[in-house]
Design an enzyme around this catalytic site. Structure first.
Site, PDB file in Angstrom:
ATOM      1  CB  SER A  25       1.106   1.341  -1.381  1.00 58.88           C
ATOM      2  OG  SER A  25       2.485   0.992  -1.425  1.00 58.88           O
ATOM      3  N   GLY A  62       1.923   5.659  -1.131  1.00 60.68           N
ATOM      4  CA  GLY A  62       2.935   6.668  -1.422  1.00 60.68           C
ATOM      5  C   GLY A  62       3.446   7.421  -0.221  1.00 60.68           C
ATOM      6  CG  ASN A  91       6.487   4.907  -0.388  1.00 54.02           C
ATOM      7  OD1 ASN A  91       6.624   4.340  -1.461  1.00 54.02           O
ATOM      8  ND2 ASN A  91       5.367   4.833   0.312  1.00 54.02           N
ATOM      9  CG  ASP A 172       3.882  -2.776  -8.833  1.00 50.99           C
ATOM     10  OD1 ASP A 172       4.118  -3.891  -8.330  1.00 50.99           O
ATOM     11  OD2 ASP A 172       3.199  -1.910  -8.245  1.00 50.99           O
ATOM     12  CG  HIS A 175       2.479  -2.071  -4.747  1.00 51.26           C
ATOM     13  ND1 HIS A 175       2.933  -1.314  -5.814  1.00 51.26           N
ATOM     14  CD2 HIS A 175       2.427  -1.238  -3.678  1.00 51.26           C
ATOM     15  CE1 HIS A 175       3.140  -0.071  -5.405  1.00 51.26           C
ATOM     16  NE2 HIS A 175       2.841   0.005  -4.123  1.00 51.26           N
TER      17      HIS A 175
END
Length: 206
Positions: A25, A62, A91, A172, A175
């Protein structure tokens, strides 16, 4: 000698350089508008410098190193890149997956990319210390060790210049936002530009 014969007997071809960005991402531009991500900014910078470089973004939000390893062969065959920017592992860390498995997957992707004829740039990552200092340290060290073992071009921490300012991140907290993307490109550029410049023009064919 006619023009047609001259063209047939002395053709000068320019081989366009192709860069494959293969990440998660952070490179896919999660949460950003089209054209805001660092990979899009890379295309813009290359265009501004009049460099004939194709940039393919094969990043998937992801994605883990296992997922990337499983789809790399197809991406290499489809795009035939001269340079692969490998930005995976974050991740794995966020899911506290085994570090050795992550490192093995990254090593396999480096080997596969090189076997296809591509140069590789590895982008290293860190994870927050709330995952445990030992795990966080070992996670980052895996990238450092792998770069040393494979002698690959390497950026130790892709987010080094933005990580300590929460204003650089989306709500969040994970990111990077649009304002952080130029700094992300600037972190990659010094290691990526020489790999692009190393791609030679095709020799004249008599």
């Amino acid at each position: 000698m006619t023009a047609a014969l001259l063209f047939a007997t002395c053709s000068f071809a320019y081989a366009q350089t192709s860069v494959l960005v293969f990440g998660d991402s952070l490179s896919a531009g999660y949460g950003l508008d089209r054209g805001q991500g660092w990979v899009s900014l890379l295309r813009d910078r290359l265009d501004e410098n009049e460099r004939d470089v194709e940039v393919v973004n094969a990043s998937v939000s992801g994605e883990t190193t296992a997922g990337g390893r499983g789809r790399l062969d197809a991406a290499l065959k489809r795009h035939e890149p001269d340079v692969v920017v490998l930005e995976l592992g974050g991740n794995d860390g966020l899911r506290a997956l085994p570090i050795k498995t992550m490192k093995d997957n990254l090593a396999a992707m480096i080997d596969t990319s090189r076997a296809s004829g591509a140069k590789v740039l590895l982008l290293g990552m860190r994870i927050p210390s709330n995952y445990g200092k030992r795990y966080a340290d070992q996670f980052h060290q895996a990238f450092v060790d792998l770069a040393d073992e494979t002698d690959v071009a390497f950026v130790p921490f892709f987010l080094e210049d933005i990580a300590n300012d929460r204003g650089n991140f989306q709500n969040d907290g994970v990111h990077p936002n649009a304002q952080a993307q130029p700094a992300m490109l600037d972190a990659v550029w010094p290691k990526l530009a020489p790999l692009i410049d190393a791609k030679p023009q095709a020799a004249a064919q008599p």
